[in-house]
Design a protein around this motif. Structure first.
Motif, PDB file in Angstrom:
ATOM      1  N   ILE A 101      -0.085   6.650  -0.281  1.00 44.17           N
ATOM      2  CA  ILE A 101      -0.452   5.755  -1.444  1.00 44.17           C
ATOM      3  C   ILE A 101      -1.571   4.806  -1.295  1.00 44.17           C
ATOM      4  CG2 ILE A 101       0.676   3.764  -3.034  1.00 44.17           C
ATOM      5  CD1 ILE A 101       3.126   5.430  -2.883  1.00 44.17           C
ATOM      6  N   GLN A 102      -1.579   4.290  -0.199  1.00 46.56           N
ATOM      7  CA  GLN A 102      -2.547   3.316   0.214  1.00 46.56           C
ATOM      8  C   GLN A 102      -4.086   4.094   0.383  1.00 46.56           C
ATOM      9  OE1 GLN A 102      -2.349   1.662   4.105  1.00 46.56           O
ATOM     10  NE2 GLN A 102      -3.480  -0.326   3.675  1.00 46.56           N
ATOM     11  N   TRP A 104      -4.890   6.758  -1.178  1.00 44.06           N
ATOM     12  CA  TRP A 104      -5.446   7.145  -2.493  1.00 44.06           C
ATOM     13  C   TRP A 104      -5.957   5.827  -3.049  1.00 44.06           C
ATOM     14  CZ3 TRP A 104      -5.124   5.131  -7.444  1.00 44.06           C
ATOM     15  CH2 TRP A 104      -5.505   6.161  -8.236  1.00 44.06           C
ATOM     16  N   GLY A 105      -5.428   4.570  -2.889  1.00 42.65           N
ATOM     17  CA  GLY A 105      -5.585   3.310  -3.693  1.00 42.65           C
ATOM     18  C   GLY A 105      -7.380   3.038  -3.086  1.00 42.65           C
ATOM     19  N   ASP A 108      -9.714   5.424  -4.233  1.00 42.44           N
ATOM     20  CA  ASP A 108     -10.268   5.254  -5.543  1.00 42.44           C
ATOM     21  C   ASP A 108     -10.942   4.026  -5.771  1.00 42.44           C
ATOM     22  OD1 ASP A 108      -9.737   6.637  -8.229  1.00 42.44           O
ATOM     23  OD2 ASP A 108      -8.957   4.783  -8.737  1.00 42.44           O
TER      24      ASP A 108
ATOM     25  N   GLY B  16      -4.968  -1.517  -1.255  1.00 38.59           N
ATOM     26  CA  GLY B  16      -5.005   0.015  -2.022  1.00 38.59           C
ATOM     27  C   GLY B  16      -3.687   0.354  -2.608  1.00 38.59           C
ATOM     28  N   VAL B  17      -2.506  -0.419  -2.069  1.00 37.13           N
ATOM     29  CA  VAL B  17      -1.338   0.004  -2.749  1.00 37.13           C
ATOM     30  C   VAL B  17      -1.236  -0.818  -4.097  1.00 37.13           C
ATOM     31  CG1 VAL B  17       1.202  -0.502  -2.288  1.00 37.13           C
ATOM     32  CG2 VAL B  17      -0.060   0.160  -0.436  1.00 37.13           C
ATOM     33  N   HIS B  19      -3.742  -1.276  -5.927  1.00 35.33           N
ATOM     34  CA  HIS B  19      -4.574  -0.470  -6.884  1.00 35.33           C
ATOM     35  C   HIS B  19      -3.858   0.670  -7.518  1.00 35.33           C
ATOM     36  CE1 HIS B  19      -8.299   0.891  -8.528  1.00 35.33           C
ATOM     37  NE2 HIS B  19      -7.902   2.332  -7.975  1.00 35.33           N
ATOM     38  N   PHE B  20      -2.989   1.092  -6.549  1.00 35.27           N
ATOM     39  CA  PHE B  20      -2.402   2.531  -7.069  1.00 35.27           C
ATOM     40  C   PHE B  20      -1.060   2.024  -7.815  1.00 35.27           C
ATOM     41  CE2 PHE B  20       1.638   5.007  -6.745  1.00 35.27           C
ATOM     42  CZ  PHE B  20       1.140   6.356  -6.757  1.00 35.27           C
ATOM     43  N   LYS B  23      -2.522   1.380 -11.341  1.00 35.66           N
ATOM     44  CA  LYS B  23      -2.807   2.446 -12.078  1.00 35.66           C
ATOM     45  C   LYS B  23      -1.511   3.329 -12.459  1.00 35.66           C
ATOM     46  CE  LYS B  23      -7.476   3.068 -11.826  1.00 35.66           C
ATOM     47  NZ  LYS B  23      -8.312   3.228 -12.708  1.00 35.66           N
ATOM     48  N   LEU B  94      -4.247  12.547  -7.619  1.00 36.09           N
ATOM     49  CA  LEU B  94      -2.845  12.019  -7.591  1.00 36.09           C
ATOM     50  C   LEU B  94      -1.901  12.856  -7.215  1.00 36.09           C
ATOM     51  CD1 LEU B  94      -2.827   9.366 -10.578  1.00 36.09           C
ATOM     52  CD2 LEU B  94      -2.684   8.772  -8.442  1.00 36.09           C
ATOM     53  N   VAL B  97      -0.469  12.802  -3.567  1.00 34.95           N
ATOM     54  CA  VAL B  97       0.206  11.580  -3.304  1.00 34.95           C
ATOM     55  C   VAL B  97       1.640  11.980  -3.872  1.00 34.95           C
ATOM     56  CG1 VAL B  97       0.370   9.117  -3.796  1.00 34.95           C
ATOM     57  CG2 VAL B  97      -1.899  10.169  -3.586  1.00 34.95           C
TER      58      VAL B  97
END
Lengths: 111, 111
Positions: A101-102, A104-105, A108, B16-17, B19-20, B23, B94, B97
Motif C-alpha cells: 500500500i505504501q 503504491w502511495g 502515485d 504513502g499509506v 495517500h492510498f 484515494k 491499484l 495492491v
C-alpha cells in the motif's frame, strides 16, 4: 461499540478483500498500524503522527485493534503510568500488505 | 459531497499509506474496484456482489471513484439505457495492491 461493529464478520461470498476490509478497513486502522510499526507506539505519539484523527476515534481504533489481536497494549506500572502498543505476531502478517500500500502511495504521489 | 471529502488531500507528512487511504480508504472503495474488475460492472451487479452496501453509499462511492479517474463510466444510449463501469488505466495500477489484500484475506480466513 459492539453495535458499531455488528457487520464486521459479514462476508457472504467468503471474499478475501471483504475479509481484509472487515479486519482493518475504514479510514484509520492501516494508518494506526503503520504508525505503531514506525515507532509511534504511544497514544500521544500516534496523535502527533496522525494529526487529523480525533482523540475519540483514535481510542476506538486502538481498542478494536487490541480486540482483534492485531496490536497488543502494555501498561507499565510507574509514575506517571505509561502505555505502549506494539504489533502482535498476527498483526505482523499485515505488514507486507501495508508495505505494498505504501509503495503504491509513494509512487502515485510522484506521478 | 465536496464537504465530505474536504480532507481527502490532507497528508502533512507526505505519507504513502495516507495517500492510498485518501484515494481509496474507507469501507467500500477497494471492494467496489474489486467487484468491477471481476465483471460486476453495472450498478445492479455491484449491488448483488456487495449486498451490505446501501444504494446511496454505492452511488457516492462510484461517483467519487469516477471523479478520481480510478474508474470510468460509460453510458450506452439504448432502450432501456445502460451504464457500465470499468477500471481506468490509472485504476489498474491499484490492482496489484488489491491482489495482495485479497491474498492476505484468503490466507487469514483459512488460518
Amino acid at each position: 461499540m459492539d453495535n458499531k461493529r455488528k457487520n464486521k464478520d459479514f462476508n457472504p461470498y467468503n471474499c478475501g478483500v471483504t475479509h481484509f476490509l472487515n479486519k482493518v478497513g475504514g479510514k484509520w486502522k492501516v494508518l494506526v498500524i503503520h504508525g505503531i510499526n514506525n515507532g509511534y507506539n504511544r497514544f500521544s505519539l500516534l496523535q502527533k503522527a496522525i494529526p487529523h484523527i480525533s482523540k475519540q476515534m483514535l481510542i476506538n481504533q486502538l481498542k478494536e485493534l487490541v480486540e482483534d489481536k492485531i496490536i497488543e497494549r502494555t501498561e507499565f506500572v510507574q509514575i506517571p503510568p505509561r502505555v505502549e502498543y506494539h504489533i502482535s505476531a498476527y498483526g505482523k502478517t499485515l505488514l507486507p500488505v501495508i508495505l505494498t500500500i505504501q509503495e503504491w502511495g509513494l509512487k502515485d504521489m510522484k506521478a
